[in-house]
Design a protein around this motif. Structure first.
Motif, PDB file in Angstrom:
ATOM      1  N   TYR A 109       0.840  -1.206   0.000  1.00 42.37           N
ATOM      2  CA  TYR A 109       0.000   0.000   0.000  1.00 42.37           C
ATOM      3  C   TYR A 109       0.870   1.249   0.000  1.00 42.37           C
ATOM      4  CZ  TYR A 109      -3.467   3.446   1.485  1.00 42.37           C
ATOM      5  OH  TYR A 109      -4.265   4.564   1.552  1.00 42.37           O
ATOM      6  N   PHE A 110       1.907   1.263   0.840  1.00 41.95           N
ATOM      7  CA  PHE A 110       2.782   2.434   0.917  1.00 41.95           C
ATOM      8  C   PHE A 110       3.529   2.651  -0.396  1.00 41.95           C
ATOM      9  CE2 PHE A 110       7.113   4.037   1.964  1.00 41.95           C
ATOM     10  CZ  PHE A 110       6.755   5.349   2.227  1.00 41.95           C
ATOM     11  N   LEU A 111       3.911   1.579  -1.085  1.00 39.61           N
ATOM     12  CA  LEU A 111       4.645   1.726  -2.344  1.00 39.61           C
ATOM     13  C   LEU A 111       3.841   2.501  -3.383  1.00 39.61           C
ATOM     14  CD1 LEU A 111       6.366  -1.762  -2.847  1.00 39.61           C
ATOM     15  CD2 LEU A 111       7.370   0.356  -1.983  1.00 39.61           C
ATOM     16  N   PHE A 112       2.532   2.402  -3.340  1.00 44.01           N
ATOM     17  CA  PHE A 112       1.702   3.063  -4.343  1.00 44.01           C
ATOM     18  C   PHE A 112       0.882   4.213  -3.771  1.00 44.01           C
ATOM     19  CE2 PHE A 112       2.523  -1.145  -6.075  1.00 44.01           C
ATOM     20  CZ  PHE A 112       2.920  -0.829  -7.365  1.00 44.01           C
ATOM     21  N   ALA A 113       0.934   4.419  -2.466  1.00 39.27           N
ATOM     22  CA  ALA A 113       0.225   5.546  -1.867  1.00 39.27           C
ATOM     23  C   ALA A 113       0.892   6.852  -2.275  1.00 39.27           C
ATOM     24  CB  ALA A 113       0.221   5.419  -0.341  1.00 39.27           C
ATOM     25  N   PRO A 114       0.126   7.924  -2.447  1.00 35.47           N
ATOM     26  CA  PRO A 114       0.689   9.209  -2.906  1.00 35.47           C
ATOM     27  C   PRO A 114       1.404   9.969  -1.785  1.00 35.47           C
ATOM     28  CG  PRO A 114      -1.663   9.421  -2.577  1.00 35.47           C
ATOM     29  CD  PRO A 114      -1.337   7.980  -2.321  1.00 35.47           C
ATOM     30  N   THR A 115       2.370   9.329  -1.170  1.00 35.15           N
ATOM     31  CA  THR A 115       3.202   9.956  -0.143  1.00 35.15           C
ATOM     32  C   THR A 115       4.546   9.253  -0.113  1.00 35.15           C
ATOM     33  OG1 THR A 115       3.391  10.502   2.197  1.00 35.15           O
ATOM     34  CG2 THR A 115       2.283   8.442   1.652  1.00 35.15           C
TER      35      THR A 115
ATOM     36  N   LEU B 205      -1.933  12.162  -8.733  1.00 36.96           N
ATOM     37  CA  LEU B 205      -1.917  11.808  -7.311  1.00 36.96           C
ATOM     38  C   LEU B 205      -3.326  11.724  -6.737  1.00 36.96           C
ATOM     39  CD1 LEU B 205       1.160  13.758  -5.905  1.00 36.96           C
ATOM     40  CD2 LEU B 205       1.011  11.392  -6.698  1.00 36.96           C
ATOM     41  N   ASN B 206      -4.231  12.590  -7.182  1.00 35.24           N
ATOM     42  CA  ASN B 206      -5.610  12.503  -6.699  1.00 35.24           C
ATOM     43  C   ASN B 206      -6.281  11.229  -7.175  1.00 35.24           C
ATOM     44  OD1 ASN B 206      -7.083  14.690  -5.082  1.00 35.24           O
ATOM     45  ND2 ASN B 206      -5.690  15.887  -6.362  1.00 35.24           N
ATOM     46  N   ALA B 207      -5.985  10.803  -8.393  1.00 32.34           N
ATOM     47  CA  ALA B 207      -6.566   9.559  -8.903  1.00 32.34           C
ATOM     48  C   ALA B 207      -6.108   8.371  -8.063  1.00 32.34           C
ATOM     49  CB  ALA B 207      -6.196   9.363 -10.369  1.00 32.34           C
TER      50      ALA B 207
ATOM     51  N   VAL C 167       4.926  16.504  -1.342  1.00 28.94           N
ATOM     52  CA  VAL C 167       5.251  15.077  -1.274  1.00 28.94           C
ATOM     53  C   VAL C 167       6.767  14.887  -1.176  1.00 28.94           C
ATOM     54  CG1 VAL C 167       5.031  12.857  -2.443  1.00 28.94           C
ATOM     55  CG2 VAL C 167       3.170  14.516  -2.578  1.00 28.94           C
ATOM     56  N   VAL C 168       7.503  15.511  -2.101  1.00 28.97           N
ATOM     57  CA  VAL C 168       8.961  15.399  -2.090  1.00 28.97           C
ATOM     58  C   VAL C 168       9.558  16.242  -0.974  1.00 28.97           C
ATOM     59  CG1 VAL C 168      11.062  15.865  -3.412  1.00 28.97           C
ATOM     60  CG2 VAL C 168       9.081  14.840  -4.536  1.00 28.97           C
ATOM     61  N   HIS C 169       9.007  17.426  -0.756  1.00 36.38           N
ATOM     62  CA  HIS C 169       9.545  18.300   0.284  1.00 36.38           C
ATOM     63  C   HIS C 169       9.505  17.634   1.656  1.00 36.38           C
ATOM     64  CE1 HIS C 169      10.140  21.673   2.995  1.00 36.38           C
ATOM     65  NE2 HIS C 169       8.975  21.392   3.549  1.00 36.38           N
TER      66      HIS C 169
END
Length: 472
Positions: A208-214, A299-301, A333-335
């Motif tokens: 889940y984390f690998l594909f979560a937008p974070t 990312l919203n998708a 996200v990157v910051h």
């Protein structure tokens, strides 16, 4: 708009406003805690007819570019072109790109059992300080080795044989994304086996984390209750439309000016200047489209499909007058990852100034690797804009941006136009110079070809005339 929709949008706006007040601390840093909230543009487009009108303007520009491409090619060549040629060539050799991505994904999957073995060993020897310290050192070495394999193999492969521009960009971006993901997991789980140590992620949570937008690892994230599949489809359609948008910009603004660059041994300086200024507007539009495509639509998708509740992937960077806030707000996200894994560990030892410089340096180098492998040459234009001039603007706008917000917001937008125009023109000049100029022994991955071929000259009868002479 129905009454129920109006109430729902108003509640979203109120929740967004309240969350905005809580995400910024007194020192200007962004809170790393997650909460359920919408993206700024989602709220603005839903609730502001003015922002929605701007959105419609960009849609109309896309339609006009489509009509221009179709009608022009129909009249000139007798066929209808909808801009797919650029997309097909940009995503060329997609099979090789997919294999490279699968290799990266396999490395990230193999990291999970290695993490479990490391954690089991630490738990087994948790009372033996010497063994536990040795395991920690081995864990650091192992993490570095995995990260080197993850980025080393794709870099060597792409450096040895160039992949199409878009395919290469996807592979390298995913390479860095996976790198930051496993690094975040490793740092979060490093204390395992000690007092009040964190729990290890299950394989399901790891995936889940690998594909979560974070890029920031947490044991739990706020989740929504349902998936709005119409919402997902709409954002994926936006992604496809923006890819088509950029293909039109390339066909109508880049190819006419730069596709023949290097075929002649000499080119007039006026044509170069005209071409560079012609790239300013499409370069800026591409900049906005890239931001919207990746940080909002894409990312919203994924957030909606994964029921990921926190959609604050960016903040309202377009209203800022300080570059420090822009760099934090542009890509949260990157910051957040750079802040947690580079800035915060270094700041107590090296100080804020040096830590900030290292963050900029790491980010600039990563961006430059992506561009160099995507284009097939090293041309550090973005490195200079982002890692040098961008860094210099931090202290210059720190206090003056607060005192003169309107003036410095104007300066920031001017820098966006000018900087993206330079990127579009200089990289295009170098790209076509390497394709069109005859090969020579001095050709190199690191030495720009466009500096020596073609020769940029002034007109033979060029003289400077005083523009004020008409007044006399």
């Amino acid at each position: 708009m129905s009454t129920s929709n109006t109430v729902r949008h108003r509640k979203r706006a109120e929740n967004y406003d309240s969350n905005q007040k809580n995400i910024t601390k007194q020192n200007g840093d962004v809170d790393s805690e997650f909460t359920t909230r919408e993206s700024p543009l989602t709220v603005l487009i839903d609730n502001s007819p003015h922002i929605r009108a701007l959105y419609h303007i960009f849609v109309v520009i896309l339609l006009m570019l489509l009509f221009d491409t179709m009608i022009y090619d129909l009249v000139e060549r007798g066929k209808i072109n909808i801009g797919l040629n650029v997309i097909i060539s940009g995503f060329g050799d997609i099979k090789r790109g997919a294999l490279l991505w699968l290799f990266e994904f396999a490395v990230v999957l193999a990291f999970y059992p290695a993490l479990r073995i490391y954690a089991a060993a630490r738990k087994l020897f948790r009372k033996n300080t010497g063994v536990r310290d040795s395991l920690s050192k081995l864990g650091v070495i192992g993490l570095i080795a995995v990260e080197m394999v993850l980025i080393g193999v794709p870099i060597v492969d792409l450096g040895r044989r160039h992949l199409a521009l878009a395919s290469s960009a996807v592979v390298t971006c995913e390479m860095f994304r996976f790198l930051m993901k496993i690094h975040a997991v490793a740092i979060a789980c490093a204390p395992y086996g000690e007092n009040e140590s964190p729990a290890l992620p299950t394989f399901k949570h790891y995936i889940y984390f690998l594909f979560a937008p974070t890029l920031v690892y947490r044991d739990h994230y706020p989740r929504t209750k349902t998936i709005r599949w119409a919402f997902v489809l709409f954002h994926f359609l936006e992604v496809a439309a923006i890819i088509l948008y950029n293909s039109f910009l390339w066909e109508r603004f880049i190819l006419p000016y730069w596709s023949d660059y290097g075929r002649q041994s000499k080119v007039e300086a006026g044509l170069v200047v005209r071409g560079m200024f012609a790239c300013v507007l499409p370069g800026f539009i591409s900049f906005l489209c890239g931001f919207y495509c990746v940080l909002h639509a894409w990312l919203n998708a994924f957030a909606e499909m994964l029921k990921f509740g926190d959609r604050l992937f960016y903040e309202e960077w377009w209203t800022t007058s300080r570059f420090s806030h822009y760099y934090r707000a542009w890509n949260r996200v990157v910051h957040s990852w750079l802040r947690d894994h580079i800035y915060k560990p270094l700041a107590p030892r090296a100080g804020r100034a040096i830590s900030t410089f290292i963050v900029f340096f790491v980010s600039a180098v990563a961006h430059e690797i992506i561009l160099a492998l995507s284009f097939g040459f090293f041309y550090p234009v973005l490195l200079m804009e982002f890692g040098v001039f961008g860094l210099l603007m931090l202290p210059l706008t720190a206090s003056s941006g607060r005192r003169f917000p309107n003036a410095f917001n104007l300066i920031m937008w001017l820098s966006f136009f000018f900087g993206n125009g330079l990127l579009w023109s200089l990289y295009s000049m170098e790209y076509f110079a390497r394709k069109n100029c005859p090969p020579s022994q001095s050709d190199s991955f690191f030495i720009p070809k466009s500096w020596s071929c073609p020769e940029v000259v002034l007109k033979p009868d060029w003289t400077f005339q005083n523009p004020l002479s008409v007044l006399y």
